[in-house]
Design an enzyme around this catalytic site. Structure first.
Site, PDB file in Angstrom:
ATOM      1  N   LYS A  64       0.995  -0.945  -0.241  1.00 33.53           N
ATOM      2  CA  LYS A  64      -0.228  -0.290  -0.055  1.00 33.53           C
ATOM      3  C   LYS A  64       0.338   1.018   0.189  1.00 33.53           C
ATOM      4  CE  LYS A  64      -3.686   1.947   2.744  1.00 33.53           C
ATOM      5  NZ  LYS A  64      -4.964   1.515   3.792  1.00 33.53           N
TER       6      LYS A  64
ATOM      7  N   SER B 113     -10.219   1.198   3.090  1.00 32.04           N
ATOM      8  CA  SER B 113      -8.489   2.283   2.026  1.00 32.04           C
ATOM      9  C   SER B 113      -7.756   0.803   1.086  1.00 32.04           C
ATOM     10  CB  SER B 113      -8.351   3.549   2.947  1.00 32.04           C
ATOM     11  OG  SER B 113      -7.351   3.058   3.702  1.00 32.04           O
TER      12      SER B 113
ATOM     13  N   SER C 204     -10.264  -1.179   6.948  1.00 30.87           N
ATOM     14  CA  SER C 204      -9.408  -1.243   5.635  1.00 30.87           C
ATOM     15  C   SER C 204      -8.850  -2.626   4.969  1.00 30.87           C
ATOM     16  CB  SER C 204      -8.356  -0.182   5.564  1.00 30.87           C
ATOM     17  OG  SER C 204      -9.504   1.185   5.514  1.00 30.87           O
TER      18      SER C 204
HETATM   19  N1  GLN Z   1     -13.327   3.681   6.912  1.00 24.72           N
HETATM   20  C1  GLN Z   1     -12.968   4.062   7.677  1.00 24.72           C
HETATM   21  C2  GLN Z   1     -12.705   5.758   7.827  1.00 24.72           C
HETATM   22  O1  GLN Z   1     -12.602   5.580   6.553  1.00 24.72           O
HETATM   23  C3  GLN Z   1     -11.799   2.928   8.342  1.00 24.72           C
HETATM   24  C4  GLN Z   1     -10.433   3.599   7.322  1.00 24.72           C
HETATM   25  C5  GLN Z   1      -8.889   2.969   7.353  1.00 24.72           C
HETATM   26  O2  GLN Z   1      -8.939   1.973   8.455  1.00 24.72           O
HETATM   27  N2  GLN Z   1      -8.129   2.971   6.841  1.00 24.72           N
HETATM   28  O3  GLN Z   1     -11.923   5.605   8.973  1.00 24.72           O
END
Ligand code: GLN
Length: 542
Positions: free
Chosen positions: A99, A174, A198
């Site tokens: 990532k 994400s 994510s």
């Molecule tokens: N969707 C969640 C957020 O927007 C979790 C994102 C994540 O796990 N990085 O914060």
């Protein structure tokens, strides 16, 4: 469909369909070279990235250098005999994706943000060092929601990623780029981060395996921070065993991250049982099914697949009882105080001086600072910074931040009670929905936030959570989530492995993502073009 380029012939393309274990066996037997394996994956990724946008950077040169080095190590081990060969880490010579918030020395690291365009990481992250040490071949960096804020990868400053199962849908987020790259056979395994879901949610939406380890299992040194008390790094793979091998390579204590725990990493991660042994292991295991995880708004097809998976585990000998995690419904509200609060502090460092481009004429620092941050950050990131700054402000700290931290303790106590009652793990859905269409939730942040209703509580409690594919609903993948007490990754992976074994003959296991062929069609629109179309259509009907 017009103009499909014939998939490059035969053997090389077939290599991309193999998992870590199978590729490793070929490499150790000397039937293929790491260079061949790297090239097969690189070529597929380079060819298909226009239509998928899973990769922000592919580094052919660095990958081939690493593959050449792996070939030398393999040749040397082969000369030294079978023991030396068996001692090679299973990731030696295996392509992986990272990532784009993992530092790779000298390479780009954008975290999906314009504010880090052109920034080069001055050092390797801990996990980068570990992957290099075992001889993994890093192909490049994958797309993500800006600073990991999002559930769809649509908040990337570099355009959205498509889902290989349906190119007009999101891969989740994400870590959507990593999940899509693994699902589309660009790499057998990849790294993501999970702050509120994510890793698990994109794994679920892309039909692959994703693990969020216990908080403290993997060092966060060299990873761009979002919410430091929630962030964890973890693996994606197409099989449970492949995810386990990647976890083994990156986990463990690192002095440079004081929250990384001195807990030993079990070598059994490298030898999960095969089909027969895996299913036997299930007999008599006590698993909890939390009724609150079948949240309002869950798609009936998702609920049906999860309940079928639970029935299959039960039929194989697991003992499953319904339990209550009563504070689940407060997970979302408290997460959206704690995570933005920590983000607002972590993102203060992007001031146009220390990282990335600085906008302005250099005469007025405050004006330049405002312009750099005003243009460098996207809308979702600004929303979070404002939420977090507000929640931490002197007048509201007690009402919001302190209250959210207290709720966090209650959420953790819910889990503690279940594990203290003797349950080895919790089984639940990963995401309330299958992959949704590009653009569908962009206008409504709260609808987007609801994607993580079943994953956020796990981060609030610091627990490990695994998502494994459990079938399809309307032709799209559904994920089963397994949650355990701290440091129970091995149990979760064994459980996931057992579920794989008892469903090995299920017809859906033989399906490849439905839109793979379109990735090779030059007429296929890019994900950014699809999102623009979806937005135009929404505007026309509004
Ligand atoms: N969707 C969640 C957020 O927007 C979790 C994102 C994540 O796990 N990085 O914060």
């Amino acid at each position: 469909m017009s103009g499909i380029r014939p998939a490059p012939s035969g053997a090389d393309e077939e290599l991309t369909r193999l998992g870590v274990g199978e590729l490793g066996a070929l490499l150790r037997r000397g039937e293929v070279t790491a260079t061949q394996v790297a090239l097969a994956h690189l070529e597929r990724a380079e060819r298909q990235n226009r239509a998928l946008n899973a990769w922000l950077h592919l580094d052919r040169e660095a990958a081939l250098t690493a593959a050449g080095e792996a070939d030398r190590r393999l040749a040397e081990a082969r000369r030294s005999g079978s023991e030396a060969l068996a001692a090679c880490h299973p990731l030696l010579g295996i392509p992986v994706g990272l990532k784009d918030l993992v530092s790779v020395r000298g390479g780009p690291c954008t975290a999906g943000s314009r504010i880090l365009a052109g920034y080069r990481a001055p050092y390797d992250a801990h996990i980068t060092e570990r992957l290099r040490a075992v001889g993994a071949v890093i192909l490049g960096k994958t797309n993500m929601d800006e600073f990991a804020m999002g559930s769809s990868t649509e908040h990337s400053a570099y355009g959205p990623t498509a889902n290989p199962w349906a190119l007009d849908r999101v891969p989740g987020g994400s870590s959507g780029g990593s999940a899509a790259a693994v699902a589309a056979y660009h790499v057998p395994a990849a790294i993501g981060t999970d702050t509120g879901g994510s890793i698990r949610q994109p794994a679920s939406l892309c039909g692959i395996v994703g693990l969020k380890p216990t908080y403290g299992r993997v060092s966060r040194y060299g990873i761009v921070a979002f919410a430091s008390s929630l962030d964890q790094i973890g693996p994606f793979g197409r099989s449970v065993a492949d995810a386990a091998v990647l976890l083994h390579a990156v986990a463990g204590r690192d002095e440079r991250d004081s929250t990384s725990a001195p807990v030993s990493v079990p070598d059994e991660l490298l030898a999960l049982p095969d089909d027969g042994g895996a299913a036997d292991w299930l007999r008599g295991r006590r698993l909890a099914l939390p009724r609150e995880y079948f949240v309002p708004g869950m798609e009936p097809g998702v609920e049906a697949r999860v309940r079928e998976a639970v029935a299959a585990l039960e039929a194989a000998g697991a003992v499953i009882e319904e339990v209550s995690l009563p504070h689940t419904e407060y997970g979302l509200a408290s997460y959206y105080i704690v995570a933005p609060a920590e983000a607002s502090a972590n993102l203060a460092r992007y001031d146009g001086v220390r990282f990335g481009p600085r906008l302005g004429d250099g005469r007025d620092y405050v004006a330049d600072y405002k312009r750099t941050r005003g243009e460098g950050f996207g809308a979702e990131v600004k929303r979070r910074i404002m939420l977090g700054t507000y929640a931490l402000s002197a007048g509201y700290y007690d009402a919001y931040y302190l209250k959210a931290q207290k709720v966090r303790t209650l959420i953790k106590a819910d889990f503690d009670r279940v594990f203290a009652a003797g349950f080895e793990a919790i089984v639940a859905p990963t995401s309330p929905t299958v992959a949704f269409p590009l653009g569908a939730k962009l206008a409504d942040p709260v609808a987007m936030y609801l994607s993580d209703a079943c994953t956020l509580p796990v981060n609030m409690a610091g627990l490990p959570g695994l998502s494994v594919p459990c079938g399809l609903s309307e032709g799209l993948p559904v994920g089963l989530q397994l949650i355990g007490p701290p440091w129970s990754e091995l149990t979760l992976l064994r459980l996931g492995r057992a579920y794989e074994a008892i469903t090995a003959d299920a017809p859906w296991r033989r399906l490849e993502p439905s839109d793979l062929a379109a990735l090779d069609d030059p007429a296929t629109p890019t994900p950014a073009e699809r999102l623009a179309l979806a937005r135009a259509a929404a505007a026309a009907t509004a």
